[in-house]
Design a protein around this motif. Structure first.
Motif, PDB file in Angstrom:
ATOM      1  N   LYS A 164     -62.875  11.223  -2.815  1.00  0.00           N
ATOM      2  CA  LYS A 164     -61.770  10.415  -3.321  1.00  0.00           C
ATOM      3  C   LYS A 164     -62.232   9.719  -4.590  1.00  0.00           C
ATOM      4  O   LYS A 164     -62.857   8.665  -4.555  1.00  0.00           O
ATOM      5  CB  LYS A 164     -61.311   9.381  -2.279  1.00  0.00           C
ATOM      6  CG  LYS A 164     -60.014   8.674  -2.651  1.00  0.00           C
ATOM      7  CD  LYS A 164     -59.555   7.787  -1.512  1.00  0.00           C
ATOM      8  CE  LYS A 164     -58.270   7.041  -1.855  1.00  0.00           C
ATOM      9  NZ  LYS A 164     -57.127   7.927  -2.090  1.00  0.00           N
ATOM     10  N   GLY A 165     -61.966  10.335  -5.716  1.00  0.00           N
ATOM     11  CA  GLY A 165     -62.399   9.783  -6.990  1.00  0.00           C
ATOM     12  C   GLY A 165     -61.257   9.122  -7.726  1.00  0.00           C
ATOM     13  O   GLY A 165     -60.545   8.300  -7.166  1.00  0.00           O
ATOM     14  N   THR A 166     -61.070   9.500  -8.982  1.00  0.00           N
ATOM     15  CA  THR A 166     -59.957   8.963  -9.765  1.00  0.00           C
ATOM     16  C   THR A 166     -59.195  10.121 -10.405  1.00  0.00           C
ATOM     17  O   THR A 166     -59.691  11.244 -10.490  1.00  0.00           O
ATOM     18  CB  THR A 166     -60.460   8.031 -10.888  1.00  0.00           C
ATOM     19  OG1 THR A 166     -61.126   8.818 -11.890  1.00  0.00           O
ATOM     20  CG2 THR A 166     -61.398   6.962 -10.346  1.00  0.00           C
ATOM     21  N   VAL A 167     -57.994   9.820 -10.880  1.00  0.00           N
ATOM     22  CA  VAL A 167     -57.182  10.851 -11.523  1.00  0.00           C
ATOM     23  C   VAL A 167     -57.882  11.388 -12.772  1.00  0.00           C
ATOM     24  O   VAL A 167     -57.954  12.602 -12.983  1.00  0.00           O
ATOM     25  CB  VAL A 167     -55.786  10.295 -11.877  1.00  0.00           C
ATOM     26  CG1 VAL A 167     -54.996  11.300 -12.705  1.00  0.00           C
ATOM     27  CG2 VAL A 167     -55.021   9.941 -10.609  1.00  0.00           C
ATOM     28  N   ILE A 168     -58.399  10.502 -13.603  1.00  0.00           N
ATOM     29  CA  ILE A 168     -59.061  10.949 -14.828  1.00  0.00           C
ATOM     30  C   ILE A 168     -60.307  11.767 -14.511  1.00  0.00           C
ATOM     31  O   ILE A 168     -60.588  12.779 -15.176  1.00  0.00           O
ATOM     32  CB  ILE A 168     -59.405   9.742 -15.735  1.00  0.00           C
ATOM     33  CG1 ILE A 168     -58.113   9.117 -16.284  1.00  0.00           C
ATOM     34  CG2 ILE A 168     -60.313  10.175 -16.877  1.00  0.00           C
ATOM     35  CD1 ILE A 168     -57.268  10.057 -17.143  1.00  0.00           C
ATOM     36  N   ASN A 169     -61.043  11.397 -13.478  1.00  0.00           N
ATOM     37  CA  ASN A 169     -62.219  12.185 -13.102  1.00  0.00           C
ATOM     38  C   ASN A 169     -61.848  13.618 -12.733  1.00  0.00           C
ATOM     39  O   ASN A 169     -62.636  14.542 -12.930  1.00  0.00           O
ATOM     40  CB  ASN A 169     -62.946  11.535 -11.923  1.00  0.00           C
ATOM     41  CG  ASN A 169     -63.809  10.366 -12.357  1.00  0.00           C
ATOM     42  OD1 ASN A 169     -63.880  10.040 -13.541  1.00  0.00           O
ATOM     43  ND2 ASN A 169     -64.451   9.720 -11.407  1.00  0.00           N
ATOM     44  N   HIS A 170     -60.647  13.807 -12.212  1.00  0.00           N
ATOM     45  CA  HIS A 170     -60.214  15.141 -11.802  1.00  0.00           C
ATOM     46  C   HIS A 170     -60.170  16.101 -12.988  1.00  0.00           C
ATOM     47  O   HIS A 170     -60.400  17.306 -12.823  1.00  0.00           O
ATOM     48  CB  HIS A 170     -58.834  15.060 -11.136  1.00  0.00           C
ATOM     49  CG  HIS A 170     -58.384  16.341 -10.520  1.00  0.00           C
ATOM     50  ND1 HIS A 170     -59.049  16.945  -9.483  1.00  0.00           N
ATOM     51  CD2 HIS A 170     -57.326  17.151 -10.804  1.00  0.00           C
ATOM     52  CE1 HIS A 170     -58.430  18.064  -9.144  1.00  0.00           C
ATOM     53  NE2 HIS A 170     -57.388  18.217  -9.934  1.00  0.00           N
TER      54      HIS A 170
END
Length: 213
Positions: A164-170
């Protein structure tokens, strides 16, 4: 294909009509259109490719709690369309193997699977890809960005799914990699432009996040 298309759309509306994660009917139709465009240049079994492109998310475990139940439901539906055993085998091979899987999945081996995989990945990048990424993140309660959470590389699909990271990391963890993972020459050409749009978008996002004019 023209005869079964309306029936497939009706089936998808029932299965995916309530989706808010970027995997609803409109996504399926865009993947279908992408696949149709790739077929013109690359060849392949049109019926298998186009049916697979439309139904590829119906058994997705991240969308449905019971993927086995979805598999059984899809099998029965495809049989009502008159799909042969050979077609069923090819369709299920495609939809069970084209997902990203954290970048750890095996390459697909048939032309039809390569086309559908490319068609699906093209809808994950570019302007639509940006929109869908934020849509999916919002549906899962994911942060847009956190400078203290860094992008990751994943050892296997389980680590990828559980992360569960971040949207930008995706973008760094998956989307920026897709350009170089396209199978067909047709998709590679389309992917280049869409990739550049995403790079520009993320740069602008980070500038605005940091308060830079």
């Amino acid at each position: 294909m023209e005869q079964v298309y309306p029936r497939i759309v009706e089936f998808l509306e029932e299965e995916l009509g309530k989706d808010t994660s970027g995997h609803s009917l409109d996504h399926a139709i865009r993947v279908y259109k992408n696949a149709k465009a790739i077929l013109k240049s690359e060849g392949g079994n049109e019926r298998v490719v186009l049916i697979s492109a439309l139904v590829h998310d119906v058994i997705d475990s991240k969308l449905f709690e019971d993927s086995r139940e979805q598999q059984a439901k899809l099998l029965i539906f495809l049989q009502t369309l008159g799909c042969s055993q050979v077609e069923l085998k090819e369709i299920f091979y495609i939809i069970e193997n084209i997902s990203y899987k954290g970048g750890t999945g095996e390459p697909v081996h048939t032309l039809e699977a390569k086309i559908v995989q490319d068609a699906d990945r093209l809808d994950a990048i570019g302007a639509i890809g940006v929109g869908r990424t934020f849509m999916y993140g919002g549906s899962r309660g994911t942060k847009m960005y956190d400078e203290n959470i860094l992008p990751m590389e994943f050892e296997d699909e389980t680590a990828y799914r559980q992360h569960k990271g971040t949207v930008i990391n995706h973008f760094y963890e998956k989307l920026f990699k897709l350009k170089d993972l396209m199978n067909t020459e047709t998709a590679k050409k389309i992917a280049n432009q869409r990739h550049e749009f995403m790079v520009t978008f993320v740069e602008e996002f980070l500038n605005e996040w940091k308060g830079q004019a």
